[in-house]
Design an enzyme around this catalytic site. Structure first.
Site, PDB file in Angstrom:
ATOM      1  N   ASP A 200       0.896  -1.054   0.087  1.00  0.00           N
ATOM      2  CA  ASP A 200      -0.175   0.056  -0.094  1.00  0.00           C
ATOM      3  C   ASP A 200       0.991   1.051  -0.075  1.00  0.00           C
ATOM      4  O   ASP A 200       2.304   1.206  -0.228  1.00  0.00           O
ATOM      5  CB  ASP A 200      -1.048  -0.073   1.289  1.00  0.00           C
ATOM      6  CG  ASP A 200      -2.259   0.572   0.738  1.00  0.00           C
ATOM      7  OD1 ASP A 200      -2.253   1.852   0.466  1.00  0.00           O
ATOM      8  OD2 ASP A 200      -3.505  -0.125   0.939  1.00  0.00           O
ATOM      9  N   HIS A 274      -2.953   3.147  -4.747  1.00  0.00           N
ATOM     10  CA  HIS A 274      -2.366   2.712  -3.341  1.00  0.00           C
ATOM     11  C   HIS A 274      -0.949   2.213  -3.385  1.00  0.00           C
ATOM     12  O   HIS A 274      -0.436   1.148  -2.899  1.00  0.00           O
ATOM     13  CB  HIS A 274      -3.235   1.501  -2.779  1.00  0.00           C
ATOM     14  CG  HIS A 274      -4.524   2.045  -2.161  1.00  0.00           C
ATOM     15  ND1 HIS A 274      -4.707   2.688  -0.920  1.00  0.00           N
ATOM     16  CD2 HIS A 274      -5.803   2.033  -2.484  1.00  0.00           C
ATOM     17  CE1 HIS A 274      -5.668   2.872  -0.380  1.00  0.00           C
ATOM     18  NE2 HIS A 274      -6.764   2.715  -1.557  1.00  0.00           N
ATOM     19  N   GLU A 341      -9.928   2.556  -5.002  1.00  0.00           N
ATOM     20  CA  GLU A 341      -9.742   4.032  -4.574  1.00  0.00           C
ATOM     21  C   GLU A 341      -8.546   4.434  -5.331  1.00  0.00           C
ATOM     22  O   GLU A 341      -7.763   5.242  -4.879  1.00  0.00           O
ATOM     23  CB  GLU A 341      -9.240   4.110  -3.277  1.00  0.00           C
ATOM     24  CG  GLU A 341     -10.470   3.808  -2.514  1.00  0.00           C
ATOM     25  CD  GLU A 341     -10.303   3.626  -0.917  1.00  0.00           C
ATOM     26  OE1 GLU A 341     -11.083   4.150  -0.191  1.00  0.00           O
ATOM     27  OE2 GLU A 341      -9.169   3.293  -0.338  1.00  0.00           O
TER      28      GLU A 341
END
Ligand code: ACM
Ligand code: ZN
Length: 615
Positions: A200, A274, A341
């Site tokens: 991440d 990410h 995202e």
């Protein structure tokens, strides 16, 4: 009709008899008497089956520490019970029909027999047997207890094939020892998928030998303790001392450990978003070129480029290199590629991305993400793996064979299933165990809200889709606000118990009050095992309402039934001598500014004093 009555009787017996077992077994029939485990009790495995022998060894070692006995393990075939033995039997047929993970457990005064068609079923039978022993059986040190098991006949099998927990080791790094403990604990509740969120923005945690910077640079960030999202970014010249990663040997060790507990480890390698930790190591894979630093928990989203550039062929060479090393490390059918995202703003301003969109006739950035995911799927398939990703991979068109993990509610999963794709349901409002599980004023800082009772209400199979496409569900522990192993346990248990039961037990047997009683019994076991857990189900929830005449009032409740609630409005701590809540909204007196409330149960304070502002 007769069958129905018999089944109901059995289920009622199940409820009262296996007071502690989670997840609730399918069928339980209590019988009179007990089996007494002794130093001379034998454990017998079926001959010549390594995995079954290993289950027998697992049982012997689980019993060894608390009892102080090294029970002898041998191999033999016994069609029936053997005196003073725990016999594990494998047969082509089982009383748990067509259920490869099912088992039958028979406990008599003479001995114990666990029967299954598979070693996994034997393992689950062993878990149930362990839960039928006294709580002290969980202790890592020798304890004095009557090591008895009630006589019982259990037939049991899971509802779902995917019974997962996810642990995010990027936001905070967790040692391989803790990861193993986490897997061991979930396996005790018959969960079987460990989703390992390995990469991440805040740390890359898996050694990739052909890309050494990923861990030399990407695994480390500057140390910070402030609230996540408000943290100061790296200072000029500041050393990145916080972090860690797993070597490939570590990964193999964890995977082998999980395998012995019939847990499949599904690795997650995030892309295209990410990915700041990877870009800190290889900035040339971004649209803007960097330089970047691993994020320590500051607010950077949309300000810093944290996505791979899908216009750059080097991105795909990188993905190929990473998957070439990841695929052979994990026996799992699936590799998770993230996909959630992704901020695509930098793609819009990137010449390479724009060229890619023109060349591939892609009409928007969602299709550009889909282009990347489809290529990632081909790369994974060339290495014998299937792709699974968060539900954003639906946007711009789903890759042909992808499975979807639905997190923004159930809608993505429903859409994917309607297109005949497989689905794992992980909606935030039912399974995000990083959210608050009790009153935020009493709990360590985090976000969202997810009570134990809400987890227990989770229904993974939505109406109107083919249930065969719903592989199951999973609890997700993101760790932005979870810096330590003890806190990871606290956030996971007991909500993980609710999810374990949702994923394993028949929908029809769900019963909150009965479950809550079994959770209390499990607390004793978690205490013996020195596993941390939350007791928030004993706390009072205070809700602002209006009374019948429209005046401001409060309603009070506990998740657990059978509690008495005591309260005050004068700022003093309530107890059984202060006002008792009667079930109807209580008018807020004149100038009161707070209400304080506490739950009592069985003549004792069971929860904490909750203070709620009423002004
Ligand atoms: C997610 O929670 N971003 C999958
Ligand atoms: Zn680009």
């Amino acid at each position: 009709m007769k069958t129905t009555i018999v089944c109901l009787t059995v289920l009622i017996l199940a409820t009262s008899a296996t007071a502690g077992v989670i997840p609730q077994p399918v069928l339980v029939e209590m019988r009179p008497g007990i089996f007494r485990l002794q130093a001379g009790t034998a454990i017998v495995a079926p001959p010549g089956v390594a995995e079954a022998r290993q289950v027998a060894g697992y049982l012997a070692s689980a019993l060894a520490a608390p009892t102080g006995w090294q029970l002898k393990v041998s191999e033999s075939t016994y069609p029936l019970l053997r005196h003073n033995a725990i016999v594990l039997g494998l047969s082509a047929q089982s009383a748990a029909p067509a259920q490869p993970e099912g088992y039958e457990l028979v406990v008599t005064q003479r001995g114990v027999r666990i029967q299954s068609t598979t070693p996994a079923g034997l393992f689950y039978g062993v878990q149930t047997l362990l839960q039928l022993l006294p709580p002290e059986i969980e202790s890592q040190t020798r304890r004095e207890a009557g090591w008895t098991v009630p006589c019982v006949h259990i037939v049991d099998y899971p509802r779902f094939a995917w019974r997962g927990m996810m642990l995010d080791v990027s936001r905070h790094f967790f040692s391989k020892e803790f990861v193993k403990q986490y897997i061991d604990r979930m396996a005790r509740y018959k969960m079987n998928v460990f989703h390992w969120h390995l990469t991440d923005d805040n740390g890359w945690r898996i050694e990739i030998k052909g890309l050494p910077q990923l861990t030399q640079v990407g695994a480390w960030r500057v140390p910070r303790l402030a609230k996540w999202g408000t943290r100061e970014g790296p200072r000029e010249g500041e050393a990145a001392t916080d972090g860690g990663f797993y070597t490939q040997d570590d990964i193999r060790e964890v995977v082998a450990y999980a395998r012995q507990r019939f847990v499949t480890v599904v690795p997650e390698i995030e892309m295209p978003g990410h990915s700041l930790a990877a870009l800190a190591a290889y900035p040339e894979l971004s649209c803007t070129g960097g330089p970047f630093q691993v994020n320590p928990g500051s607010n950077f989203y949309e300000k810093v480029d944290n996505a791979f550039c899908p216009g750059n062929e080097k991105t795909f060479e990188f993905i190929d290199k990473v998957f070439s090393e990841v695929a052979p490390l994990f026996p799992s059918e699936y590799v998770h590629i993230g996909g959630d995202e992704c901020f695509k703003g930098f793609w819009k301003a990137c010449a390479k991305c724009q060229r890619r969109m023109a060349d591939e006739h892609l009409s928007n950035v969602e299709e550009l993400q889909s282009y990347l995911v489809r290529r990632a799927e081909k790369i994974l398939e060339s290495k014998g793996k299937k792709l699974i990703g968060w539900d954003e991979i639906l946007e711009g068109g789903l890759a042909p064979n992808a499975a979807v993990m639905s997190w923004r509610g159930m809608e993505g999963g429903i859409a994917a299933a309607k297109m005949n794709h497989k689905v794992v349901m992980t909606p935030t409002n039912f399974v995000y165990v990083d959210y608050y599980q009790g009153d935020p004023s009493l709990e360590p800082s985090t976000f969202g809200r997810l009570l134990l009772s809400t987890c227990y209400r989770f229904e993974p199979t939505p109406e109107g889709v083919d249930p065969k496409l719903i592989l199951g569900g999973q609890g997700n522990l993101w760790t932005e606000s979870v810096p330590t192993p003890r806190h990871a346990e606290y956030m996971t248990w007991p909500r993980g118990l609710a999810l374990a039961e949702v994923f394993w037990s028949p929908k029809a047997s769900r019963n909150w009050d009965d479950f809550a009683g079994r959770v209390e019994a499990q607390f004793q076991r978690l205490d013996a095992a020195q596993v941390n857990y939350a007791r928030t189900m004993y706390d009072v929830s205070v809700t602002a309402v209006r009374d019948a005449s429209g005046k401001p009032a409060v309603r009070m409740s506990t998740e657990l039934s059978g509690c008495d609630i005591y309260y005050t409005f004068d700022g003093t701590n309530p107890d059984s001598f202060t006002a008792k809540y009667g079930g109807e909204p209580v008018l807020i007196p004149g100038d009161a500014s707070v209400v304080k409330a506490i739950a009592w149960r069985g003549g004792r304070a069971s929860g904490r004093v909750v203070t709620a502002a009423v002004k």
